[in-house]
Design a protein around this motif. Structure first.
Motif, mmCIF file in Angstrom:
data_model
loop_
_atom_site.group_PDB
_atom_site.id
_atom_site.type_symbol
_atom_site.label_atom_id
_atom_site.label_comp_id
_atom_site.label_asym_id
_atom_site.label_seq_id
_atom_site.Cartn_x
_atom_site.Cartn_y
_atom_site.Cartn_z
ATOM 1 N N UNK A 20 0.819 -1.216 0.000
ATOM 2 C CA UNK A 20 0.000 0.000 0.000
ATOM 3 C C UNK A 20 0.849 1.259 0.000
ATOM 4 N N UNK A 21 2.081 1.166 0.494
ATOM 5 C CA UNK A 21 2.969 2.320 0.492
ATOM 6 C C UNK A 21 3.861 2.389 -0.748
ATOM 7 N N UNK A 22 3.789 1.379 -1.603
ATOM 8 C CA UNK A 22 4.616 1.375 -2.806
ATOM 9 C C UNK A 22 3.790 1.476 -4.088
ATOM 10 N N UNK A 23 2.520 1.054 -4.039
ATOM 11 C CA UNK A 23 1.635 1.128 -5.204
ATOM 12 C C UNK A 23 0.621 2.234 -4.959
ATOM 13 N N UNK A 24 0.802 3.362 -5.627
ATOM 14 C CA UNK A 24 -0.032 4.536 -5.359
ATOM 15 C C UNK A 24 -1.509 4.272 -5.642
ATOM 16 N N UNK A 25 -1.784 3.339 -6.525
ATOM 17 C CA UNK A 25 -3.165 3.056 -6.912
ATOM 18 C C UNK A 25 -3.806 1.991 -6.025
ATOM 19 N N UNK A 26 -3.098 1.458 -5.060
ATOM 20 C CA UNK A 26 -3.628 0.402 -4.191
ATOM 21 C C UNK A 26 -4.789 0.930 -3.365
ATOM 22 N N UNK A 27 -5.873 0.146 -3.265
ATOM 23 C CA UNK A 27 -7.053 0.616 -2.533
ATOM 24 C C UNK A 27 -6.829 0.647 -1.023
ATOM 25 N N UNK A 28 -5.734 0.038 -0.560
ATOM 26 C CA UNK A 28 -5.419 0.090 0.866
ATOM 27 C C UNK A 28 -4.525 1.270 1.221
ATOM 28 N N UNK A 29 -4.205 2.098 0.258
ATOM 29 C CA UNK A 29 -3.279 3.206 0.508
ATOM 30 C C UNK A 29 -3.768 4.114 1.628
ATOM 31 N N UNK A 30 -5.047 4.479 1.604
ATOM 32 C CA UNK A 30 -5.592 5.383 2.624
ATOM 33 C C UNK A 30 -5.683 4.708 3.990
ATOM 34 N N UNK A 31 -6.312 3.517 4.105
ATOM 35 C CA UNK A 31 -6.370 2.889 5.429
ATOM 36 C C UNK A 31 -4.999 2.552 6.013
ATOM 37 N N UNK A 44 7.161 0.469 17.597
ATOM 38 C CA UNK A 44 8.207 -0.064 16.729
ATOM 39 C C UNK A 44 7.561 -0.994 15.713
ATOM 40 N N UNK A 45 7.951 -0.870 14.453
ATOM 41 C CA UNK A 45 7.403 -1.707 13.392
ATOM 42 C C UNK A 45 8.481 -2.677 12.923
ATOM 43 N N UNK A 46 8.119 -3.952 12.833
ATOM 44 C CA UNK A 46 9.034 -4.962 12.312
ATOM 45 C C UNK A 46 8.318 -5.761 11.237
ATOM 46 N N UNK A 47 9.092 -6.395 10.392
ATOM 47 C CA UNK A 47 8.563 -7.324 9.401
ATOM 48 C C UNK A 47 9.687 -8.284 9.051
ATOM 49 N N UNK A 48 9.423 -9.201 8.128
ATOM 50 C CA UNK A 48 10.448 -10.192 7.790
ATOM 51 C C UNK A 48 10.827 -10.099 6.318
ATOM 52 N N UNK A 157 9.464 6.960 4.288
ATOM 53 C CA UNK A 157 8.011 6.837 4.259
ATOM 54 C C UNK A 157 7.505 5.818 5.278
ATOM 55 N N UNK A 158 8.239 4.725 5.437
ATOM 56 C CA UNK A 158 7.864 3.687 6.402
ATOM 57 C C UNK A 158 9.133 3.239 7.119
ATOM 58 N N UNK A 159 9.170 3.376 8.411
ATOM 59 C CA UNK A 159 10.351 2.991 9.193
ATOM 60 C C UNK A 159 10.103 1.621 9.806
ATOM 61 N N UNK A 160 10.600 0.580 9.131
ATOM 62 C CA UNK A 160 10.349 -0.803 9.530
ATOM 63 C C UNK A 160 11.675 -1.531 9.705
ATOM 64 N N UNK A 161 11.822 -2.240 10.818
ATOM 65 C CA UNK A 161 12.992 -3.091 11.016
ATOM 66 C C UNK A 161 12.760 -4.425 10.316
ATOM 67 N N UNK A 162 13.775 -4.890 9.608
ATOM 68 C CA UNK A 162 13.649 -6.083 8.774
ATOM 69 C C UNK A 162 14.300 -7.282 9.453
#
Length: 244
Positions: A20-31, A44-48, A157-162
């Motif tokens: 949603x943060x990389x595809x400007x046309x994604x319908x989840x962009x706003x939520x 803190x945001x993490x992902x894999x 734009x998104x601060x995520x630990x990988x």
């Protein structure tokens, strides 16, 4: 699962948040932007690494399908004097609804770039098709570049630990056998393994509870089944952002 904000300090975000943060046309962009404004500044945001792998796979699949749709419109759309983007979308439904499980992402891109796709309905649209191919290439290259920037921490734009050291797979790992079998009964491979990445992270770091943030209905609609087996996770009720 409650619509109230979980009290945990750390959120694990899944693939739809990155997309949603990389595809400007994604319908989840706003939520997703609303979620990040709500949680991202204080949690803190993490992902894999698996999440970024899936995000790239989705972007490449969408690129390929959109190019195929553009070529089909160019070759087979019967142009009229007063064609609209709705006419193009109806054509896409007729041609592809029985072939692909999800048309909405394709149709959203067509609406996002309506002038380019309407140009394919011209009687002589060969040059329009070539220009549209270039725009599709650039749009999706930009999306892939941003995924890499988020993954490496270069994007603000998104601060995520990988998390890069999770197991390559969980099948055959005795310490995760019960959890694997439980999730495998109702989730696809990527969803199952991404949830297990989050669970593995809690075991490795003693982070509990860890809030699992998903905009995938297959996950948040099965929150009870997931939390029963993965006791250190709390699935976030993202419907508060979806307006459901």
């Amino acid at each position: 699962m409650s619509a109230e904000r979980p009290a945990a300090d750390t959120d694990f975000v899944e693939t739809n948040v990155i997309l949603a943060k990389t595809l400007e046309w994604d319908d989840l962009s706003v939520p997703v932007s609303e979620y990040l404004a709500d949680r991202g500044s204080s949690q803190s945001l993490v992902t894999s690494a698996r999440v970024f792998e899936e995000a790239r796979r989705v972007v490449e699949k969408q690129r390929k399908r959109i190019r195929e749709v553009a070529e089909k419109i160019h070759e087979d759309f019967d142009p009229g004097y007063f064609d609209t983007i709705d006419d193009v979308l109806k054509f896409v439904d007729r041609e592809f609804l029985d072939r692909w499980d999800k048309l909405d992402p394709i149709k959203r891109y067509i609406e996002y770039y309506d002038s380019g796709f309407l140009g394919l309905t011209d009687a002589d649209s060969e040059s329009n098709l070539r220009m549209l191919y270039e725009d599709i290439r650039d749009d999706f290259d930009d999306a892939l570049d941003l995924i890499e920037d988020i993954e490496t921490g270069a994007a603000s734009r998104v601060n995520v630990s990988n998390i890069t050291d999770a197991p390559e797979g969980y099948l055959g790992l005795s310490e995760y056998e019960l959890e694997y079998q439980h999730l495998d009964a109702f989730l696809d491979d990527y969803d199952r393994n991404i949830l297990l990445d989050a669970f593995w992270y809690t075991n490795e770091t003693s982070t509990s509870p860890l809030v699992f943030v998903s905009f995938d209905s297959d996950i948040y609609s099965n929150d009870g089944r997931i939390e029963e087996q993965l006791s250190t996770l709390e699935v976030y009720d993202t419907t508060v952002y979806l307006g459901a």
